[in-house]
Design an enzyme around this catalytic site. Structure first.
Site, PDB file in Angstrom:
ATOM      1  N   LYS A  88     -75.804 -25.094   1.891  1.00 51.72           N
ATOM      2  CA  LYS A  88     -75.120 -25.436   3.148  1.00 51.72           C
ATOM      3  C   LYS A  88     -75.415 -26.902   3.478  1.00 51.72           C
ATOM      4  O   LYS A  88     -76.560 -27.340   3.397  1.00 51.72           O
ATOM      5  CB  LYS A  88     -75.626 -24.527   4.265  1.00 51.72           C
ATOM      6  CG  LYS A  88     -74.908 -24.734   5.598  1.00 51.72           C
ATOM      7  CD  LYS A  88     -75.461 -23.769   6.641  1.00 51.72           C
ATOM      8  CE  LYS A  88     -74.700 -23.855   7.955  1.00 51.72           C
ATOM      9  NZ  LYS A  88     -75.206 -22.888   8.947  1.00 51.72           N
ATOM     10  N   SER A 163     -71.763 -20.026  11.230  1.00 51.78           N
ATOM     11  CA  SER A 163     -71.405 -21.354  10.780  1.00 51.78           C
ATOM     12  C   SER A 163     -71.527 -21.565   9.274  1.00 51.78           C
ATOM     13  O   SER A 163     -70.973 -22.525   8.755  1.00 51.78           O
ATOM     14  CB  SER A 163     -72.263 -22.382  11.507  1.00 51.78           C
ATOM     15  OG  SER A 163     -73.610 -22.285  11.092  1.00 51.78           O
ATOM     16  N   SER A 187     -75.529 -17.173  12.051  1.00 56.81           N
ATOM     17  CA  SER A 187     -74.733 -18.024  11.157  1.00 56.81           C
ATOM     18  C   SER A 187     -74.837 -17.706   9.671  1.00 56.81           C
ATOM     19  O   SER A 187     -74.018 -18.181   8.879  1.00 56.81           O
ATOM     20  CB  SER A 187     -75.086 -19.491  11.375  1.00 56.81           C
ATOM     21  OG  SER A 187     -74.467 -19.970  12.540  1.00 56.81           O
TER      22      SER A 187
END
Lengths: 498, 104
Positions: A88, A163, A187
């Site tokens: 990420k 997210s 997330s």
């Protein structure tokens, strides 16, 4: 190699299978890496912000050399040898751009790696690139990225969740074998659920946050996202353990979660809590029935289902948003355009430093600005006691309720989200509506508990449904063991159904 | 003591908060955020119903004592020419320092 990555993951669905294929020379690390790089670069999902083919191929070559020397994968020493992963883009890898999906940082190349990334690489993993997200981790749909939204891996009109939407999408669409996500209010777990993969938020302090761009420091944790529970366990074993570079990193050593999976579960001694406040209005009937089916399976194994009460559930969203935005407004103060980040041309022609900051920080996206403003408000003189402090007091009560519940149960089961993946644009106009989606995932962050999101079915449109299992602090090993058992049953079910 | 009234955010307050956060907002953003802030504050207002009088605020999830390292000076990260790597991402540098516009 002519195999697509879809075909590869079908044939070799977990790290264990890939390693067996390396041993028998059915797969080569170099070709495997090339295949993933090809899929990732040709994909239309917008899952990656940055691909790093040179780094990945160099790591693949090094892995190949080790493999040739050792003849077989040294599984103890290099448990992730040759496994292509995505990171990420909120987590640093030295020499590779970290954007946090923000225009503020679009040119930032960190001079150091996050401990989580260094540990994956030391275990032999290959870094394919940096995955898309909601800007600074702020969002639940991956629509808040300066690099454009991520497309759902199987239903292009839907959001992948956020997210860590790029991470979940990339794992599901075979654009990497596993990924790192981060979880501040769900997330990791929400996108894992929407995309039909496994996602683990470890106990707060279990995985070092060094090199993770802070959103809300008392809530953030890095977690593995993978195709199977076994791979999540394997990654956690690599990621966990004390790190002197993170002063909130717990002192205990690494987990032994993968070994724990092979132990027999004592089902008759297993108690699974079901919060009565969780099965209420707003929960989709299909999600509810899918969760109930999993609960019935636990019961059929001999586990006891125990009703528990979390009476403060209606206040979860309020507490979370006040605390998260307050911490965010403080953490994001560091983006001042002086030491790193983008300094827009206009900032060169300002009359003072104040105007300079304003120019630089004007590049934040709308959701980030909204949260900084709400957080600044909640911490400002005259309001801090009524908002931030009050939220922290309720946070303690909520945590005590969870601790109380865990005196009579080993796990707490719930949906990950009230519905399956919604349509792009459906909720982005109404932030409050989107926040409500996080009601099941937030408590684990507020209390610092580990929680696992695991696929448990799909709705009539074929969209994945996720079950969440929460456990007491540092109980990831039993949590993953129970998740693994459920996953085995699920696989049998879908095999019989098809 | 908690507020027993509803805070009403007007555009002026949004502007003031934006100024504290060193954010510049367009008029459109001011209107949008004022509206949304009011919605969120109205929503979180229900926390005031709860009795948490003697509850110690919880600012951290687990009682981790901070595990501080010994205060030992370590070699900074440097590039191959011996320049500090921390400067490598700075938009502007001057004599091994970060360059900023005049502040006085």
């Amino acid at each position: 190699m002519s195999l697509t990555t879809d075909a590869i993951v079908k044939q070799f669905p977990s790290v264990k299978h890939i390693h067996d294929a390396f041993d028998s020379k059915k797969l080569s690390v170099f070709e495997l890496t090339q295949s993933f790089l090809k899929s990732a670069s040709e994909s239309r999902h917008n899952a990656y912000i940055t691909l790093c083919p040179e780094l990945a191929l160099e790591q693949a070559r090094a892995a190949q050399v080790i493999l040739e020397k050792e003849k077989k994968v040294p599984r103890e020493k290099l448990p992730l040898l040759g496994i292509p992963l995505g990171i990420k883009d909120l987590i640093h890898r030295q020499g590779v751009r970290t954007t946090c999906a923000s225009k503020v940082l679009e040119n930032y190349i960190p001079p150091f790696s996050a401990t989580a990334v260094s540990r994956l690489e030391s275990a032999g993993a290959i870094v394919l690139g940096k995955l898309n997200l909601d800007e600074f981790g702020m969002g639940g749909s991956n629509e808040n990225s300066a690099f454009g939204p991520v497309i759902h891996p199987t239903h292009p009109d839907r959001v992948p969740g956020g997210s860590s939407g790029g991470s979940a999408c990339a794992v599901r669409a075979s654009l990497c074998f596993g990924a790192l996500g981060t979880d501040t209010g769900g997330s990791v777990r929400l996108p894992a659920s929407y995309c039909g993969i496994v996602g683990l938020k470890p106990t707060y302090g279990r995985v070092s946050r060094y090199g993770l761009t802070a959103f809300a420091s008392s809530l953030d944790q890095i977690g593995p996202m993978s195709r199977t529970v076994e791979d999540a366990a394997l990654m956690l074993d690599v990621l966990s353990g004390h790190d002197p570079l993170d002063s909130t990193s717990d002192l205990r050593g690494a987990t032994q979660a993968r070994i724990a999976l092979s132990r027999e579960i004592n089902w008759s001694a297993t108690r699974i809590g079901v919060p009565k406040e969780y099965f209420v209005e707003g929960l989709s009937a299909e999600v509810q029935s899918s969760i109930e089916k999993s609960l019935q399976w636990f019961e059929s194994r001999g586990a006891k289902l125990v009703p528990v009460s979390l009476p403060l559930t209606p206040y979860v969203i309020s507490v979370y948003y006040l605390i998260a935005v307050s911490e965010a407004s403080s953490n994001l103060a560091r983006f001042d355009g002086v030491r790193y980040g983008v300094r827009p041309l206009a900032a060169d022609h300002v009359k003072d430093l104040r105007e300079f900051y304003t120019q630089v920080r004007g590049r934040f996206g709308a959701e980030v600005k909204r949260r900084i403003i709400l957080g600044t408000f909640a911490l400002s003189s005259g309001y801090a006691d009524d908002y931030y402090r009050l939220a922290c007091q309720v946070r303690r009560k909520m945590t005590e309720d969870l601790q109380q519940a865990f005196r009579s149960v080993d796990f707490i089961a719930s949906p990950v989200a009230p519905t399956t993946a919604y349509r792009l644009g459906e909720k982005s106009q109404d932030p409050l509506q989107m926040y409500l989606n996080d009601i099941y995932t937030i408590p684990a962050n507020l209390a610092g508990l580990p929680a696992l999101s695991i696929p448990c079915g799909q709705d009539r449109d074929g969209l994945p449904i996720g079950l969440q299992l929460m456990a007491p602090h540092f109980q990831e090993e039993p949590l993953l063991a129970v998740g693994h058992a459920l996953e085995q049953w699920q696989k049998g079910e879908s095999f019989h159904a098809s | 003591m908690y507020l027993n009234y509803m805070v009403n955010v007007n555009e002026k307050l949004t502007q003031q908060v934006a100024h504290l956060a060193r954010l510049e907002l367009s008029q459109q953003e001011v209107e949008l955020f004022t509206n949304q802030l009011n919605q969120v504050l109205q929503y979180v207002q229900k926390l005031q119903e709860l009795d948490v009088k003697n509850v110690e605020p919880m600012v951290h999830p687990v009682s981790l004592d901070s595990y501080l390292r010994e205060d030992i000076i370590q070699k900074p990260l440097e590039d191959s020419e011996g320049h500090p790597l921390i400067l490598s991402s700075a938009p502007e540098t001057l004599f091994e320092g970060f360059k900023v516009p005049p502040i006085l």
